[in-house]
Design an enzyme around this catalytic site. Structure first.
Site, short mmCIF file in Angstrom:
data_model
loop_
_atom_site.label_atom_id
_atom_site.label_comp_id
_atom_site.label_asym_id
_atom_site.label_seq_id
_atom_site.Cartn_x
_atom_site.Cartn_y
_atom_site.Cartn_z
N ARG A 442 23.03 -54.59 52.24
CA ARG A 442 21.69 -54.56 51.64
C ARG A 442 21.55 -53.34 50.73
NH1 ARG A 442 15.50 -54.27 53.93
NH2 ARG A 442 14.72 -56.01 52.74
N ASP A 477 12.98 -50.63 62.14
CA ASP A 477 13.92 -51.64 61.63
C ASP A 477 15.35 -51.08 61.54
OD1 ASP A 477 14.72 -54.06 60.55
OD2 ASP A 477 13.13 -54.12 59.05
N ASP A 533 17.84 -56.82 72.46
CA ASP A 533 18.64 -56.70 73.67
C ASP A 533 17.92 -55.83 74.69
OD1 ASP A 533 19.39 -53.84 73.19
OD2 ASP A 533 20.40 -54.70 71.45
N GLU A 613 -9.44 -72.89 56.28
CA GLU A 613 -8.30 -72.25 56.95
C GLU A 613 -8.72 -70.92 57.57
OE1 GLU A 613 -4.33 -73.71 54.54
OE2 GLU A 613 -5.72 -72.36 53.50
C1 GLA Z 1 13.76 -56.73 57.62
C2 GLA Z 1 12.69 -57.15 58.58
C3 GLA Z 1 11.51 -57.73 57.85
C4 GLA Z 1 10.98 -56.72 56.87
C5 GLA Z 1 12.09 -56.26 55.94
C6 GLA Z 1 11.64 -55.11 55.08
O1 GLA Z 1 14.36 -57.83 57.03
O2 GLA Z 1 13.18 -58.04 59.53
O3 GLA Z 1 10.51 -58.12 58.73
O4 GLA Z 1 10.45 -55.62 57.57
O5 GLA Z 1 13.24 -55.84 56.66
O6 GLA Z 1 12.62 -54.66 54.23
#
Ligand code: GLA
Length: 748
Positions: A442, A477, A533, A613
């Site tokens: 990435r 993340d 995990d 909605e």
């Molecule tokens: C990952 C996370 C997403 C988002 C992106 C941001 O893919 O799983 O939910 O937060 O990063 O870059």
């Protein structure tokens, strides 16, 4: 007392409510495994093992008088080592300073303590409802001590294991492998259930029959991975959700893991689980100790559903340390609404609308920091991007708080972009191989979390972020797997330690931040569920289940996840349609039903919804809030398997005291002239009388007869026995992916 030692026969017997685990010392002091399975008495079970001559399986030296009758190769062993006559998968593989490979551990003592044991630097279960047995083994030739830990949670039917190895010699030893546990099952034929997958399709269950070979479930990606979750089940081939012998094996670990299952020539099964031996080599200097991750074992004879419920309760009560304010608010996340393209006004507009509909937490995802307009730059620069957020974070947070909402934020601590101030200042803080261009994932590099100064730096960054801003939620993340695993700070003989030291660094950082900020709710994430995990769940009570938010695909992902992990740990959001990952359109009502089997939230721009909605969203939020406690703490029942060709998929929650229950189902294959759908409830009191409190069919177009049926059945009463054994036949559910949600409560 759940742990007993019978001196006369040197037998250890560990009892939980429904299982027994037994070991015995042989006359030479080897620690043998005798039995793990349905609860039996304290009687010795050595008779389960073959002791007759097995040609070409060599004997212990001390047993030469009775040649062929006492071979390590047929003995069940609690911690077998390589190159000493046991040709099956070893738990340990040790080499001494002279290059001699081999170890043989014999009994040196044991002790029993009340309460759970802790593991230095690693997550582990806790609690007073546990008794710990520590068995000490030694290899006197190597000068290596092994302590085997057994945590017995009697009422919860869980036995935990871990090993600690200490070099007591004057020379370095090399650990080529140091597993957490070995489990020998002398009899029985088994199916293996594993949870494989890929990004956006995590934890797909696969069940296969074990034959005479070695099956391996593992990851060498530096993370437990999207690809093979660190959890396996062995069950008897006839086992179902409600019946049959099942063993669960769940390493509490987030890095390279490996579970090998070998069926040997005798037909016995050996399972060895722990850190993956590939890429692992630990230099154990004199006096040093190596601690393996913990593994959670569970046995039940009552089928896969019961096995899962044991793990769900255990993770919630005895593993997850910080539940924060979990599931008290419905959240909204801006990722799928804006991706990197936002400013403070856009975020505030989303928050404003969300607040008016009942959402309580606004989460600002990736892109708020450094020079971060795409995924090619900025990671590592954890200061606010004031071009996007004029005036910084605090003014935005204040405005959002004034709406009555909490504020949360996304971080990715373990990564660094080449285009970042951090990388320019400290290129050696990234994992890279000398003399080679780095492998990018990435567009980013992985920080060397094995370096204490990196962990300290990140601790300071995020302590500052959390102290200076009123942040009540963190999404943590981790968006790439590791390559170029080389630390510029470690000597050559320690390069085989980097993978594990990395995870120790991650755990240290998580430990510091979660204990410094206990009021903050932490959610884990790794490109969705790439590190979902038990290791992570010790620090974060919830994990973003998958980047795939398509409600129909989520049925399988959440189904697979539910075998090991509680619903309260599954991050689940309602997102926009057509869905960004699959292009599919599912009615908003059904998207809500699916996301409610998780930590319910939204991930779309609510301003773009129609008035109708919006009012549905308001109703969904109110529904979720009234069900949240039942969903979070209720017993979870899988009613169907989305992998089997049925036209609907169902699951259910029942309060542990059977006072209420919530049925959920989705029609996954809409049909012409739909078949009647018959449901049978589970987990109720057969003699109790239950009232249908609410019956709804989200996604079924208005004015269709199903809604009239729902009105008519509401308020009617049935016994638990009727609902469980006779069941209910629902009306035809027309529509594009319609669903049902039925709440019942016990009236007496
Ligand atoms: C990952 C996370 C997403 C988002 C992106 C941001 O893919 O799983 O939910 O937060 O990063 O870059």
């Amino acid at each position: 007392m759940s742990i007993r030692f019978e001196e006369k026969t040197s037998t250890f017997t560990l009892h939980t409510q429904n299982s027994t685990y037994q070991m015995q010392l042989d006359p030479m002091g080897h620690l043998l495994h005798l039995y793990y399975g349905r609860r039996i008495g304290d009687g010795n079970n050595f008779h389960l093992y073959p002791t007759a001559d097995h040609g070409f399986s060599p004997d212990f030296y001390a047993a030469q008088a009775v040649r062929g009758s006492y071979s390590p190769d047929v003995l069940p062993q609690e911690y077998p080592a390589a190159n000493r006559g046991d040709f099956r998968v070893p738990a340990a593989d040790v080499v001494n300073a002279g290059g001699a490979r081999g170890a043989e551990f014999v009994y040196a003592g044991h002790s029993v303590q009340a309460g759970a044991y802790a593991l230095e630097g690693l997550p582990a279960s806790f609690g007073e409802d546990c008794e710990t047995l520590t068995i000490e083994l030694r290899d006197t030739v190597l000068g290596l001590r092994v302590q085997l830990f057994y945590g017995v949670y009697e009422a919860q039917d869980i036995i935990t294991r871990a090993a600690v190895l200490t070099n007591e010699s004057g020379e370095p030893l090399t650990l080529e492998k140091a597993a957490s546990a070995c489990l020998d099952l002398p009899f029985g034929k088994w199916d293996l259930i594993q949870f494989h997958g890929r990004h956006a399709m995590e934890r797909q269950p696969e069940r296969t029959h074990l034959g005479r070979d070695i099956r391996r479930v593992g990851s060498v990606r530096g993370a437990s991975s999207h690809h093979h979750n660190p959890f396996v089940i062995l069950c008897e081939p006839a086992a179902t959700e409600d019946w049959g012998s099942c063993y669960g094996v769940m390493p509490v670990y987030s890095g390279n893991h490996c579970t090998d299952i070998e069926v040997d020539y005798n037909g016995s099964t050996r399972l060895v689980t722990g850190i993956h031996p590939d890429g692992f080599r630990w230099h154990l200097a004199p006096g040093e100790t190596f601690t393996t991750p913990q593994v959670l074992l569970c046995y039940t004879h009552e089928g896969l559903g019961e096995l899962s419920r044991h793990y769900h309760r255990f993770i919630r009560q005895s593993l997850c340390r910080s539940t924060g304010t979990q599931m008290s608010e419905v959240l909204i996340n801006n990722w799928e609404a804006t991706y990197f393209n936002f400013d403070q006004d856009k975020i505030y507009a989303i928050a404003q609308k969300a607040a008016s509909l009942g959402v309580g937490l606004m989460v600002l995802d990736d892109g708020w920091f450094g020079k971060r307009d795409s995924d090619t730059s900025g990671l590592g620069d954890w200061f606010v991007n004031t071009e996007k957020l004029k005036g910084g974070l605090s003014p935005l947070i204040e405005k959002i708080n004034a709406l009555g909402m909490k504020f949360g934020i996304w971080i990715e601590p373990e990564m660094v972009s080449e285009d970042s101030d951090l990388y320019r200042a400290h290129p050696d803080w990234a994992l890279t191989l000398p003399g080679r261009q780095p492998i990018l994932g990435r567009g980013q590099l992985v920080l060397d979390m094995s370096r204490p100064e990196v962990v300290d730096y990140l601790t300071d960054c995020f302590t500052k972020l959390l102290s200076e801003n009123h942040i009540e939620y963190i999404k943590w993340d981790m968006n790439r797997n590791m390559a170029d695993v080389y630390s510029h700070a470690l000597p050559p003989e320690r390069q085989g330690e980097v993978f594990h030291r990395y995870i120790l660094g991650v755990y240290a950082l998580m430990d510091r931040l979660t204990s410094r900020f206990p009021h903050v709710l932490f959610e884990g994430c790794a490109g969705g569920g790439g590190r979902f995990d038990a290791g992570m769940l010790a620090y974060v009570p919830q994990f973003w289940c998958s980047d795939n938010t398509d409600a129909i695909e989520r049925l399988t992902i959440q189904y697979g996840t539910s075998f090991g992990y509680p619903v309260s740990s599954m991050g689940a959001h309602v997102s926009a349609c057509p869905n960004h990952q699959t292009g599919r359109t599912v009615p908003l009502g059904t998207r809500g039903v699916v996301a409610m089997s998780g930590t319910f939230g939204y991930e779309l721009d609510l301003n773009k919804l129609s008035r109708k909605e919006m009012s549905l969203v308001k109703k969904q939020i109110a529904r979720y809030q009234s069900y949240a406690e039942l969903i979070r703490t209720g017993d979870y029942y899988r009613l169907t398997s989305p992998l089997e060709a049925d036209f609907w998929h169902g699951w259910q929650f029942a309060a542990p005291d059977a006072s209420e229950a919530l049925m959920n189902l989705v029609v996954v294959h809409p049909q012409g002239n739909p078949l009647p759908l018959h449901i049978q409830w589970k987990g109720l009191d057969p003699d109790g009388v239950y009232k249908i409190v609410r019956c709804e069919f989200p996604g079924v177009p208005e004015k269709l007869p199903a809604h009239t049926w729902a009105k008519e059945i509401t308020g009617q009463k049935f016994t638990g026995a009727q609902l469980m054994y006779a069941g209910q036949t629902l009306p035809q559910l027309y529509g594009d992916y319609p669903s049902a949600q039925i709440l019942i409560k016990k009236t007496r």
